[in-house]
Design a protein around this motif. Sequence first.
Motif, mmCIF file in Angstrom:
data_model
loop_
_atom_site.group_PDB
_atom_site.id
_atom_site.type_symbol
_atom_site.label_atom_id
_atom_site.label_comp_id
_atom_site.label_asym_id
_atom_site.label_seq_id
_atom_site.Cartn_x
_atom_site.Cartn_y
_atom_site.Cartn_z
ATOM 1 N N VAL A 240 36.086 -39.745 28.719
ATOM 2 C CA VAL A 240 37.502 -39.391 28.626
ATOM 3 C C VAL A 240 37.687 -38.193 27.701
ATOM 4 O O VAL A 240 38.438 -37.264 28.003
ATOM 5 N N ALA A 241 37.007 -38.208 26.566
ATOM 6 C CA ALA A 241 37.113 -37.094 25.626
ATOM 7 C C ALA A 241 36.603 -35.804 26.261
ATOM 8 O O ALA A 241 37.161 -34.728 26.028
ATOM 9 N N SER A 242 35.554 -35.903 27.082
ATOM 10 C CA SER A 242 35.019 -34.714 27.755
ATOM 11 C C SER A 242 36.054 -34.086 28.669
ATOM 12 O O SER A 242 36.244 -32.857 28.669
ATOM 13 N N SER A 243 36.746 -34.911 29.463
ATOM 14 C CA SER A 243 37.739 -34.378 30.394
ATOM 15 C C SER A 243 38.949 -33.828 29.653
ATOM 16 O O SER A 243 39.508 -32.789 30.034
ATOM 17 N N ARG A 244 39.341 -34.486 28.566
ATOM 18 C CA ARG A 244 40.483 -34.013 27.786
ATOM 19 C C ARG A 244 40.149 -32.699 27.075
ATOM 20 O O ARG A 244 40.980 -31.808 26.961
ATOM 21 N N LEU A 245 38.918 -32.593 26.579
ATOM 22 C CA LEU A 245 38.470 -31.366 25.924
ATOM 23 C C LEU A 245 38.512 -30.206 26.915
ATOM 24 O O LEU A 245 38.993 -29.106 26.577
ATOM 25 N N LYS A 246 38.041 -30.429 28.118
ATOM 26 C CA LYS A 246 38.040 -29.376 29.139
ATOM 27 C C LYS A 246 39.460 -28.904 29.428
ATOM 28 O O LYS A 246 39.726 -27.702 29.515
ATOM 29 N N LYS A 247 40.388 -29.838 29.556
ATOM 30 C CA LYS A 247 41.788 -29.498 29.831
ATOM 31 C C LYS A 247 42.378 -28.683 28.677
ATOM 32 O O LYS A 247 43.067 -27.681 28.887
ATOM 33 N N ALA A 248 42.109 -29.124 27.447
ATOM 34 C CA ALA A 248 42.661 -28.433 26.277
ATOM 35 C C ALA A 248 42.111 -27.016 26.170
ATOM 36 O O ALA A 248 42.839 -26.075 25.818
ATOM 37 N N GLU A 249 40.827 -26.840 26.460
ATOM 38 C CA GLU A 249 40.234 -25.503 26.387
ATOM 39 C C GLU A 249 40.833 -24.572 27.440
ATOM 40 O O GLU A 249 41.004 -23.375 27.197
ATOM 41 N N GLU A 250 41.189 -25.121 28.600
ATOM 42 C CA GLU A 250 41.837 -24.321 29.641
ATOM 43 C C GLU A 250 43.237 -23.873 29.194
ATOM 44 O O GLU A 250 43.680 -22.778 29.527
ATOM 45 N N GLU A 251 43.919 -24.740 28.441
ATOM 46 C CA GLU A 251 45.276 -24.433 28.007
ATOM 47 C C GLU A 251 45.314 -23.520 26.781
ATOM 48 O O GLU A 251 46.307 -22.818 26.559
ATOM 49 N N ALA A 252 44.267 -23.556 25.972
ATOM 50 C CA ALA A 252 44.299 -22.894 24.662
ATOM 51 C C ALA A 252 44.647 -21.418 24.762
ATOM 52 O O ALA A 252 45.470 -20.902 23.995
ATOM 53 N N GLY A 253 44.008 -20.717 25.710
ATOM 54 C CA GLY A 253 44.257 -19.291 25.835
ATOM 55 C C GLY A 253 45.695 -18.987 26.194
ATOM 56 O O GLY A 253 46.311 -18.059 25.640
ATOM 57 N N ILE A 254 46.271 -19.759 27.098
ATOM 58 C CA ILE A 254 47.659 -19.553 27.512
ATOM 59 C C ILE A 254 48.610 -19.858 26.360
ATOM 60 O O ILE A 254 49.534 -19.097 26.071
ATOM 61 N N THR A 313 55.522 -18.461 35.075
ATOM 62 C CA THR A 313 55.522 -19.274 36.301
ATOM 63 C C THR A 313 54.126 -19.525 36.837
ATOM 64 O O THR A 313 53.769 -20.662 37.166
ATOM 65 N N ARG A 314 53.307 -18.493 36.946
ATOM 66 C CA ARG A 314 51.963 -18.677 37.498
ATOM 67 C C ARG A 314 51.122 -19.584 36.604
ATOM 68 O O ARG A 314 50.384 -20.444 37.088
ATOM 69 N N ALA A 315 51.238 -19.390 35.296
ATOM 70 C CA ALA A 315 50.469 -20.217 34.357
ATOM 71 C C ALA A 315 50.870 -21.682 34.470
ATOM 72 O O ALA A 315 50.029 -22.579 34.347
ATOM 73 N N TYR A 316 52.160 -21.949 34.702
ATOM 74 C CA TYR A 316 52.627 -23.330 34.859
ATOM 75 C C TYR A 316 51.877 -24.031 35.978
ATOM 76 O O TYR A 316 51.379 -25.153 35.800
ATOM 77 N N PHE A 317 51.782 -23.371 37.127
ATOM 78 C CA PHE A 317 51.105 -24.006 38.263
ATOM 79 C C PHE A 317 49.600 -24.067 38.062
ATOM 80 O O PHE A 317 48.948 -25.008 38.513
ATOM 81 N N ASP A 318 49.028 -23.096 37.339
ATOM 82 C CA ASP A 318 47.595 -23.138 37.050
ATOM 83 C C ASP A 318 47.255 -24.308 36.133
ATOM 84 O O ASP A 318 46.249 -25.001 36.325
ATOM 85 N N VAL A 319 48.100 -24.537 35.109
ATOM 86 C CA VAL A 319 47.830 -25.594 34.126
ATOM 87 C C VAL A 319 48.119 -26.978 34.698
ATOM 88 O O VAL A 319 47.338 -27.916 34.514
ATOM 89 N N THR A 320 49.253 -27.118 35.374
ATOM 90 C CA THR A 320 49.697 -28.457 35.804
ATOM 91 C C THR A 320 49.172 -28.873 37.164
ATOM 92 O O THR A 320 49.168 -30.064 37.477
ATOM 93 N N ARG A 321 48.748 -27.896 37.992
ATOM 94 C CA ARG A 321 48.362 -28.177 39.387
ATOM 95 C C ARG A 321 49.523 -28.834 40.149
ATOM 96 O O ARG A 321 49.313 -29.581 41.102
ATOM 97 N N ALA A 322 50.752 -28.544 39.721
ATOM 98 C CA ALA A 322 51.937 -29.130 40.353
ATOM 99 C C ALA A 322 52.209 -28.451 41.691
ATOM 100 O O ALA A 322 51.819 -27.299 41.907
ATOM 101 N N PRO A 323 52.885 -29.143 42.620
ATOM 102 C CA PRO A 323 53.255 -28.503 43.886
ATOM 103 C C PRO A 323 54.219 -27.349 43.661
ATOM 104 O O PRO A 323 54.926 -27.304 42.645
ATOM 105 N N ARG A 324 54.271 -26.416 44.595
ATOM 106 C CA ARG A 324 55.032 -25.184 44.415
ATOM 107 C C ARG A 324 56.530 -25.419 44.278
ATOM 108 O O ARG A 324 57.237 -24.597 43.711
ATOM 109 N N TRP A 325 57.015 -26.545 44.798
ATOM 110 C CA TRP A 325 58.442 -26.816 44.695
ATOM 111 C C TRP A 325 58.816 -27.400 43.327
ATOM 112 O O TRP A 325 59.991 -27.555 43.008
#
Length: 394
Positions: A240-254, A313-325
């Motif tokens: 779990v910590a591995s997956s959370r670390l990966k997510k946080a590192e992806e967000e850090a730059g943004i 806007t683009r970063a939101y969809f990159d980080v969240t993987r949310a649908p375009r709507w």
Amino acid sequence: MNISRIQLPLVLQLLLFLNLSLPADVIYLNDGSILVVEKAWLEGDQVNYQTSSGLKSLPKSQVRKIQAQKAAATAPPETRRYGIAVESPLVADGPGRKVSLGISPKVETEEISEEIVDRLRANLKADPQDVRSRSELVSALNSLGALQYLRGDYAGAKFRIRQALVLEPKNPRILVNAGLVHYQSGEYREAEEVLLTATQLEPNNQEARYLLAEAFYAQDKIAMAITAWKETLQLGPFPVASSRLKKAEEEAGIHSQLGALSSAHFILRYDREVSDYRLGQEILYALERNYRRLNLDLVSNPPATVTVIVYPTRAYFDVTRAPRWSGGLYDGKIRLPTKGLTSVTPDIEGVLVHELTHSFIAALAGNHFPSWLNEGIAQFEEGKTAWPQSGMLT
């Protein structure tokens, strides 16, 4: 029954009560005591139940009811050292829900009730130096707090765990429990404080470090969260910590490129290329105003701190993987795309109210609420309910 804002808290309490989820069977006795057991079943005039110490039974006449639940998955022994411990991966658990910590508390004493706690407290009062009496009371308070936590009664759980901490303020297990309850209640600063103490007392306590990282992350202290998750992994494998670390590192730059503001109850990050300080303050004002309203509408113990991130806007969809709507989501933080935001319009305020409602419900009941109810209440508060104000709930 007519549905109106003033009646919502009663509806929430009723539906929460009907949707309790415990990872063990519970036997309610006629004298008010409660037995938390691995499995319970009726056989003739006896109620049989399985415990860690073997098979036991008691007369059916002594039992008021049995709350039967699905057995929790067996976890490795080392992850069950603490009264309330991390047991399974974090997963997104439906719309409007923050990630689940996969909690399965270990109840240390099988028979527990308010009356038993009172008796143990009386024993300690009679002999304050009795180490055994103190230990038994701490164990009972922790078990009662764990049971209240599982029922979604975070306020009750905090009260009991605080009482245990008064007796043993340097007990890492109780400190981790306190951190967990604070975290689930949206009290991230308080969670950080007790978990820092726990890691100082037990530097190799992997669960404490993992939860500390979650408390940092919830406050958008991304760099500190990354460090704490790395320290968690240095102590051994922790998927779990591995997956959370990966997510946080992806967000850090943004996140490092976003502006930051805060108010009494909110931490706001916003896109500085589109927004400015004035708009940030306008967003915070709208959030605080609706925080006060939802506090009256929904719960008396709202989340102490809510992080809100307004992304390019683009970063939101990159980080969240949310649908375009998607116009926003809540996963422990409120996340919104800029989408040309220049002022807090009624539509934007509606989105803020919708996602803020999800954060209130998460602080009230964690993931005990069914998704349809969570989303329905958010739509009601946003003003998009399909229920007519004169309608009936049947």
